[in-house]
Design a protein around this motif. Structure first.
Motif, short mmCIF file in Angstrom:
data_model
loop_
_atom_site.label_atom_id
_atom_site.label_comp_id
_atom_site.label_asym_id
_atom_site.label_seq_id
_atom_site.Cartn_x
_atom_site.Cartn_y
_atom_site.Cartn_z
N GLU A 199 0.80 -1.21 0.00
CA GLU A 199 0.00 0.00 0.00
C GLU A 199 0.84 1.27 0.00
O GLU A 199 1.97 1.30 0.49
CB GLU A 199 -0.92 0.02 1.22
CG GLU A 199 -1.97 -1.08 1.18
CD GLU A 199 -2.93 -1.00 2.34
OE1 GLU A 199 -4.15 -1.15 2.10
OE2 GLU A 199 -2.47 -0.79 3.47
N PHE A 201 0.27 5.52 0.86
CA PHE A 201 -0.55 6.60 1.38
C PHE A 201 0.01 7.91 0.81
O PHE A 201 1.23 8.12 0.84
CB PHE A 201 -0.51 6.65 2.90
CG PHE A 201 -1.10 5.45 3.59
CD1 PHE A 201 -2.35 5.52 4.19
CD2 PHE A 201 -0.41 4.24 3.64
CE1 PHE A 201 -2.90 4.42 4.82
CE2 PHE A 201 -0.95 3.13 4.27
CZ PHE A 201 -2.20 3.22 4.87
N ARG A 212 -5.32 6.42 0.02
CA ARG A 212 -4.65 5.13 0.25
C ARG A 212 -4.93 4.23 -0.95
O ARG A 212 -6.08 4.09 -1.38
CB ARG A 212 -5.19 4.49 1.52
CG ARG A 212 -4.71 3.07 1.80
CD ARG A 212 -5.46 2.55 3.03
NE ARG A 212 -5.11 1.17 3.33
CZ ARG A 212 -5.72 0.45 4.27
NH1 ARG A 212 -6.69 1.00 4.99
NH2 ARG A 212 -5.35 -0.79 4.50
N THR A 300 -3.72 3.06 10.35
CA THR A 300 -3.58 2.70 8.93
C THR A 300 -4.90 2.30 8.30
O THR A 300 -4.96 2.12 7.08
CB THR A 300 -2.56 1.57 8.76
OG1 THR A 300 -2.91 0.48 9.64
CG2 THR A 300 -1.15 2.04 9.11
#
Length: 357
Positions: A199, A201, A212, A300
Motif C-alpha cells: 500500500e 498513502f 490510500r 492505517t
C-alpha cells in the motif's frame, strides 16, 4: 491489477506533554529520548538542507540541493558526493531522496530519472528513466517498487501515481485518477507519499485529506478530514503577495494559508500527517516563526486518532524511524557550519517517542 513483486542513544532526557484534541479526545505524551548531533569536520560544509533520511543501520544521508553527505549513527562524517552535471550518475538539483536495503535513491528536479548510489561507499550504481510525469516526491515499497506522486497541469484529470519496477527498470503503469480535491488552490503538487508492503498513502499540499491505494487489489480509499484550523488558499488574495523577479514569489503565493507538508509512518500502525499554517515569506524574507506545525494522527485503517497536535517546540518532522520521530532543530538555518570549529557538535534532530497515556 497485481504489480507487486516479492522480492544507543540515551533515554529519558526530557518529557514534553501536549494535549491532543480529537474525536476520541486521546491524550499522548512526547518523550524526548535523544539529540542526533554531527561532528563538524574540515571535509564538509553544510548548506541548503533539503531532506534527511535514515537507513536500518542508523546512517543518516543528508541531502541538500546539490550534494549528499553520509553520517554514521554516531554523527561522524563518512562520505560526500556532489556529481554536478546531467550525465550518468550526475545531477544538478535534487528534489527528493530515499533509501532501500542497498541503495540511496535520488530524484533530480525536472530530469525524469531516478539515480541509485550504493549505500556502503556512495558509489554510483545505475539509473533509469521515468515517464514524462513531473514529480517532486517518491517512495519505495518493499525495495522492489518506486512510486512517484505526479504533478499535473491545472484543470486536467490525470493519474496520481506512477509505478516502476526497480530491478527490471521498467514503468509498470500510472494508477488512480488524480482526485478532484487535489486541485484546490489550482495546484496539484504532491505533498508527500509513503509506502509499506502492498500500500501507498499520499496527500496533496493544498488539501488536508489522505488517499490510500493498494497495489495488490487495486482498491483505493480516501480518508476525509478538514480540521477546523485548516485554511484553504485563495489565489486572488494571494496574488497581492507577488514579488516580481523573485524566486520567493512562488512561496509567498502558495504558502499564505494552510498546507499539508508531509506524511509519515509511525511504528506499525500509525500514519502521521504534518500540517503547517502561516506564511514564512510574509515579510518578504524567510521567517519560520510565522509558521505553526500541527500533527494529525491516524491509524492505517483511516481512523482519526487525534487532531491539531502541536509539535515539540514548534519543530517540523524531518523523518520517522520505527517508533521514533526526528524533528528538525532548525540549527541548520541558524548556524553556518564553516564558522564552527572542527570537532564541535551541531544538533540536527531532536528524537522523540509518542506515547499514548
Amino acid at each position: 491489477m497485481q504489480i507487486l513483486k516479492k522480492k544507543r542513544l540515551y533515554f529519558l532526557s526530557l518529557i514534553f506533554i501536549c494535549t491532543m484534541i480529537s474525536e476520541s479526545k486521546a491524550q499522548f505524551s512526547f518523550e524526548k529520548i535523544s539529540d542526533y548531533t554531527i561532528k563538524i569536520d574540515e571535509n564538509f560544509i553544510l548548506s541548503s538542507f533539503l531532506k534527511g533520511v535514515m537507513d536500518k543501520e542508523g546512517n543518516i544521508f543528508y541531502c541538500d540541493l546539490t550534494r549528499i553527505l553520509k553520517f554514521n549513527s554516531n554523527g561522524e562524517f563518512q562520505k560526500e558526493i556532489a556529481p554536478s552535471g546531467r550525465g550518468p550518475g550526475e545531477f544538478q538539483t535534487l528534489i527528493d531522496c530515499n533509501v532501500t536495503e542497498n541503495y540511496l535513491v535520488v530524484l533530480p528536479f525536472n530530469e525524469f530519472r531516478a539515480l541509485f548510489f550504493n549505500k556502503s561507499d556512495m558509489s554510483y550504481s545505475h539509473e533509469f528513466s521515468l515517464e514524462s510525469f513531473r514529480s517532486r516526491k517518491f517512495a519505495i515499497a518493499e525495495d522492489s517498487l518506486l512510486i512517484t506522486i505526479n504533478d499535473v497541469s491545472y484543470g486536467q484529470t490525470d493519474k496520481a501515481l506512477s509505478v516502476y519496477d526497480i530491478d527490471d527498470k521498467q514503468f509498470l503503469g500510472a494508477n488512480v485518477d488524480t482526485p478532484e480535491m487535489a486541485y484546490v488552490g489550482n495546484t496539484s503538487e504532491g505533498g508527500g507519499l509513503i509506502a509499506k508492503s502492498t500500500e501507498v498513502f499520499y496527500l496533496y499540499i493544498s488539501y488536508p485529506g489522505i488517499w490510500r491505494y493498494n497495489f495488490k487489489t487495486g482498491a483505493s480509499k480516501y480518508y476525509n478530514s478538514v480540521p477546523d484550523y485548516f485554511e484553504e488558499s485563495n489565489f486572488k488574495e494571494l496574488g497581492s503577495l507577488k514579488i516580481p523577479n523573485d524566486h520567493r514569489y512562488y512561496r509567498g503565493y502558495m504558502y499564505n494559508k494552510s498546507r499539508s507538508e508531509g506524511i509519515y509512518f509511525l511504528g506499525k500502525d500509525k500514519v502521521v500527517q504534518m500540517i503547517a499554517t502561516g506564511n514564512p515569506w510574509k515579510s518578504g524574507s524567510f521567517n519560520n516563526s510565522e509558521v505553526k506545525y500541527y500533527l494529525e494522527i491516524w491509524d492505517t485503517q483511516g481512523n482519526k486518532l487525534a487532531s491539531k497536535v502541536p509539535t515539540p517546540n514548534n519543530q517540523r518532522i524531518e523523518f520517522t524511524h520505527g517508533d521514533n520521530i526526528y524533528f528538525n532543530t532548525g540549527e541548520l538555518f541558524a548556524e553556518e557550519s564553516e564558522s564552527l570549529p572542527v570537532g564541535s557538535k551541531l544538533s540536527l534532530f531532536e528524537v522523540y517517542k509518542m506515547i499514548a497515556d
